[in-house]
Design a protein around this motif. Structure first.
Motif, mmCIF file in Angstrom:
data_model
loop_
_atom_site.group_PDB
_atom_site.id
_atom_site.type_symbol
_atom_site.label_atom_id
_atom_site.label_comp_id
_atom_site.label_asym_id
_atom_site.label_seq_id
_atom_site.Cartn_x
_atom_site.Cartn_y
_atom_site.Cartn_z
ATOM 1 N N LEU A 1 0.801 -1.219 0.000
ATOM 2 C CA LEU A 1 0.000 0.000 0.000
ATOM 3 C C LEU A 1 0.834 1.269 0.000
ATOM 4 C CD1 LEU A 1 -2.673 -0.991 2.673
ATOM 5 C CD2 LEU A 1 -3.006 -0.900 0.206
ATOM 6 N N LEU A 2 0.244 2.318 -0.557
ATOM 7 C CA LEU A 2 0.752 3.678 -0.406
ATOM 8 C C LEU A 2 -0.039 4.267 0.763
ATOM 9 C CD1 LEU A 2 0.545 4.589 -4.199
ATOM 10 C CD2 LEU A 2 2.632 4.018 -2.947
ATOM 11 N N LEU A 3 0.511 4.128 1.955
ATOM 12 C CA LEU A 3 -0.267 4.379 3.167
ATOM 13 C C LEU A 3 -0.771 5.812 3.279
ATOM 14 C CD1 LEU A 3 1.855 2.284 5.677
ATOM 15 C CD2 LEU A 3 -0.456 1.773 4.895
ATOM 16 N N GLU A 4 -0.001 6.760 2.794
ATOM 17 C CA GLU A 4 -0.388 8.159 2.966
ATOM 18 C C GLU A 4 -1.260 8.669 1.808
ATOM 19 O OE1 GLU A 4 3.017 10.535 3.769
ATOM 20 O OE2 GLU A 4 3.518 9.474 5.622
ATOM 21 N N GLU A 5 -1.596 7.780 0.886
ATOM 22 C CA GLU A 5 -2.432 8.169 -0.247
ATOM 23 C C GLU A 5 -3.859 7.646 -0.046
ATOM 24 O OE1 GLU A 5 -1.450 10.231 -2.389
ATOM 25 O OE2 GLU A 5 0.719 10.188 -1.976
ATOM 26 N N PRO A 6 -4.832 8.263 -0.730
ATOM 27 C CA PRO A 6 -6.225 7.816 -0.583
ATOM 28 C C PRO A 6 -6.458 6.430 -1.177
ATOM 29 C CG PRO A 6 -6.045 9.491 -2.294
ATOM 30 C CD PRO A 6 -4.716 9.426 -1.615
ATOM 31 N N ILE A 7 -7.576 5.850 -0.816
ATOM 32 C CA ILE A 7 -7.908 4.502 -1.280
ATOM 33 C C ILE A 7 -7.956 4.448 -2.803
ATOM 34 C CG2 ILE A 7 -9.750 2.770 -1.344
ATOM 35 C CD1 ILE A 7 -10.470 3.635 1.524
ATOM 36 N N TYR A 8 -8.583 5.434 -3.438
ATOM 37 C CA TYR A 8 -8.719 5.357 -4.893
ATOM 38 C C TYR A 8 -7.372 5.398 -5.597
ATOM 39 C CZ TYR A 8 -8.220 10.503 -5.504
ATOM 40 O OH TYR A 8 -7.749 11.792 -5.546
ATOM 41 N N TRP A 9 -6.406 6.087 -5.003
ATOM 42 C CA TRP A 9 -5.046 6.087 -5.552
ATOM 43 C C TRP A 9 -4.449 4.691 -5.463
ATOM 44 C CZ3 TRP A 9 -0.565 8.285 -7.428
ATOM 45 C CH2 TRP A 9 -0.689 9.586 -7.940
ATOM 46 N N ASN A 10 -4.611 4.067 -4.311
ATOM 47 C CA ASN A 10 -4.060 2.731 -4.101
ATOM 48 C C ASN A 10 -4.666 1.717 -5.056
ATOM 49 O OD1 ASN A 10 -2.164 2.247 -1.556
ATOM 50 N ND2 ASN A 10 -3.532 3.948 -1.056
ATOM 51 N N GLU B 1 -9.141 11.096 -12.452
ATOM 52 C CA GLU B 1 -9.496 10.839 -11.056
ATOM 53 C C GLU B 1 -10.942 10.402 -10.909
ATOM 54 O OE1 GLU B 1 -8.060 13.069 -7.908
ATOM 55 O OE2 GLU B 1 -6.020 13.135 -8.680
ATOM 56 N N ALA B 2 -11.793 10.847 -11.791
ATOM 57 C CA ALA B 2 -13.191 10.419 -11.725
ATOM 58 C C ALA B 2 -13.304 8.911 -11.932
ATOM 59 C CB ALA B 2 -14.016 11.163 -12.765
ATOM 60 N N LYS B 3 -12.560 8.388 -12.923
ATOM 61 C CA LYS B 3 -12.598 6.927 -13.171
ATOM 62 C C LYS B 3 -11.888 6.171 -12.052
ATOM 63 C CE LYS B 3 -13.362 6.622 -18.005
ATOM 64 N NZ LYS B 3 -14.057 5.941 -18.856
ATOM 65 N N MET B 4 -10.817 6.759 -11.518
ATOM 66 C CA MET B 4 -10.117 6.129 -10.397
ATOM 67 C C MET B 4 -11.059 5.970 -9.201
ATOM 68 S SD MET B 4 -6.526 8.244 -10.740
ATOM 69 C CE MET B 4 -5.734 7.628 -9.261
#
Length: 532
Positions: free
Chosen positions: A366-375, A399-402
């Motif tokens: 995980l990218l812990l400091e990033e939001p769920i949709y980024w991960n 970002e909308a599709k993410m």
């Protein structure tokens, strides 16, 4: 009457709400060898940590019950207290200094010294080390073990087996040593070296040193131990003289099944598989991963199956996906859909639609400091150019599709969150694991490695994770290689299960096979009726 050295009375230990030991009682006589066996997570390490005073015990509220040494209650706060009381421990991980000689490692902090004018004035810490005397001391300890190791050689130049003997020699060099705990001491030894060690342990017992011997090799346990304790789920389920037990009975006691009860597990609906359609062919794989031994693994994975890999801790199961996907040095050959994979080249493998859910979700997954949709979208975006949009020929994140795909997985995997914009580090362990799965699913892999997918998560979350794996296998025709310490989970979901022992596949079984057969393979015993 046998003189008792160590006694455990009603010992229990919990880590938060997780109880790992309950009402453990046993005695160990002076000059006796006690075998301790059990599956992964049975409580063996926690029990030894209590006896040896490892800091993790005191730091988590201590333990219940009493431990008596020579009839006196003990409660070591750290290993120094244990060593001073005559209790030593040989851990699975070596605690040697590579730049020191064998003699220097064996006598470390126990060196013979000779006085000098300076030491007489300023104290013993200024005394001169008597190298000749320490060579003699270390040589005598090695002779006691019956091994031919030059005390003047550097540890960095020693083979792994010799390092294990050096660790043991250090423990028996300590003054007034009464008890030595040995955690899987033969795991890194050749068969010949293991035989030498077994004879050495018998010799140590004959001179009055008591030993707690932990090993997955049940034949060794029966050969060298006077008594055997079987732990299961934190409870002592058997405590008998070794002469009253056999390998099959120990294996049955370890897994707790075999008398007809709970023998069958609820398995996924099996779909028809073409056994000749090999999607991945692994040949002579080796991986240099600390704490894991992958020596020579070969297996053929059938397209569309869920292929399980089971095995005890450190035997190599975790090293397989980590090596193939490039986390650690690797060698051998792996073909995917008939073409060689470039081992260790993570990006090229991911581009072939091979994905990996790591057991280390916080460190690797995980990218812990990033939001769920980024991960969820990150790997698919980086590797497959998904979730991107072009504006004037320049690629930008969509970002909308993410968020859209993340929201879908939040719903289907029942991820408990305030929304796809919440940071991954704020989620519970079970929900972090679900995000790791979503991240892999978003890549629409043809083959998915998933390592310890239910480790550290509650029962409800486990069912959701397993259901998600079954769903992608059936609906998306994703081939899955699932590595797990939970045998019953593997039996409930897999088409075939390989058991790895000492870095090699000991056998491949149907999930319908009894737990005892799996336990025997894990202990290095051959069986009849495998599906190799």
């Amino acid at each position: 009457m046998e003189e008792v050295l160590l006694q455990a009375k009603n010992v229990g230990k919990s880590f938060g709400e997780n109880t790992v030991l309950r009402d453990v009682n046993f005695e160990l006589g002076k000059g006796k060898i006690l075998g301790l066996v059990g599956e992964n997570g049975a409580g063996k390490s926690t029990l030894m940590n209590i006896i040896f005073g490892m800091g993790v015990i005191a730091d988590t509220g201590g333990y219940d019950g009493e431990i008596l040494l020579d009839g006196k209650k003990i409660d070591f706060k750290n290993p120094i207290d244990a060593l001073n009381a005559g209790v030593g421990m040989v851990h699975q991980e070596f605690n040697l200094i590579p730049g020191f000689t064998v003699a220097e490692n064996i006598t470390l902090n126990m060196e013979e010294t000779s006085g000098s004018v300076v030491s007489k004035v300023l104290g013993s810490k200024y005394a001169i080390i008597d190298e000749k005397a320490n060579l003699t001391i270390s040589g005598n300890s090695l002779d006691t073990l019956g091994v031919d190791i030059n005390p003047q050689e550097y540890v960095s130049e020693m083979p792994v087996g010799h390092k294990q003997f050096i660790e043991i020699a250090r423990e028996i060099t300590r003054k007034d040593v009464k008890l030595i705990i040995m955690d899987e001491p033969t795991a890194v030894l050749t068969e010949t070296e293991a035989d030498i060690l077994i004879e050495a342990l018998k010799k140590l017992a004959s001179i009055g040193i008591s030993i707690i011997f932990i090993s997955h090799r049940l034949r060794e346990i029966l050969t060298v131990c006077d008594d055997i304790i079987v732990l299961r789920d934190g409870l002592v389920v058997e405590n008998k003289p070794s002469k009253e037990l056999n390998i099959d009975e120990i294996a049955r006691l370890m897994v707790g099944r075999g008398d007809g009860e709970n023998e069958k597990v609820v398995q996924k609906d099996r779909k028809a598989l073409d056994e000749n359609n090999i999607i991945m062919d692994i040949e002579n794989l080796w991986v240099d991963m600390p704490g894991e031994q992958v020596v020579d693994v070969s297996a053929k994975i059938v397209a569309g199956e869920i292929f399980g890999i089971a095995g005890l801790a450190g035997q190599g199961k975790l090293g397989i996906p980590n090596g193939i996907l490039g986390t650690y040095p690797v060698g051998g050959k792996v073909k995917f859909k008939g073409e060689d994979l470039k081992l260790g080249d993570t990006l090229s493998i991911l581009k072939r639609r091979v994905a990996f859910v790591s057991e280390d979700r916080r460190g690797v997954g995980l990218l812990l400091e990033e939001p769920i949709y980024w991960n969820v979208a990150f790997n698919a975006m980086q590797v497959q150019d998904k979730f991107l949009k072009k504006i004037m020929g320049i690629k930008f994140r969509d970002e909308a599709k993410m968020k859209e795909v993340a929201d879908e997985y939040i719903e289907t995997l029942a991820i408990k969150t305030t929304g796809s914009g919440e940071k991954a580090q704020n989620l519970s362990g079970g929900n972090q694991q679900k995000v790791c799965l979503a991240k892999a699913f978003a890549m629409e892999p043809e083959l998915l490695f998933v390592s310890e997918p239910t480790r550290g998560i509650d029962i409800g979350a486990k069912e959701l994770v397993l259901d998600a794996l079954k769903k992608t296998n059936i609906e998306d025709d994703t081939t899955i290689i699932m590595i797990s310490s939970e045998l019953e989970e593997l039996r409930s979901i897999c088409d075939r299960i390989a058991v790895i022992c000492e870095g090699k596949i000991a056998g491949i079984l149907s999930p319908d096979n009894s737990p005892e057969k799996f336990a025997l393979l894990m202990s290095g015993e051959s069986i009849e009726g495998g599906d190799n």
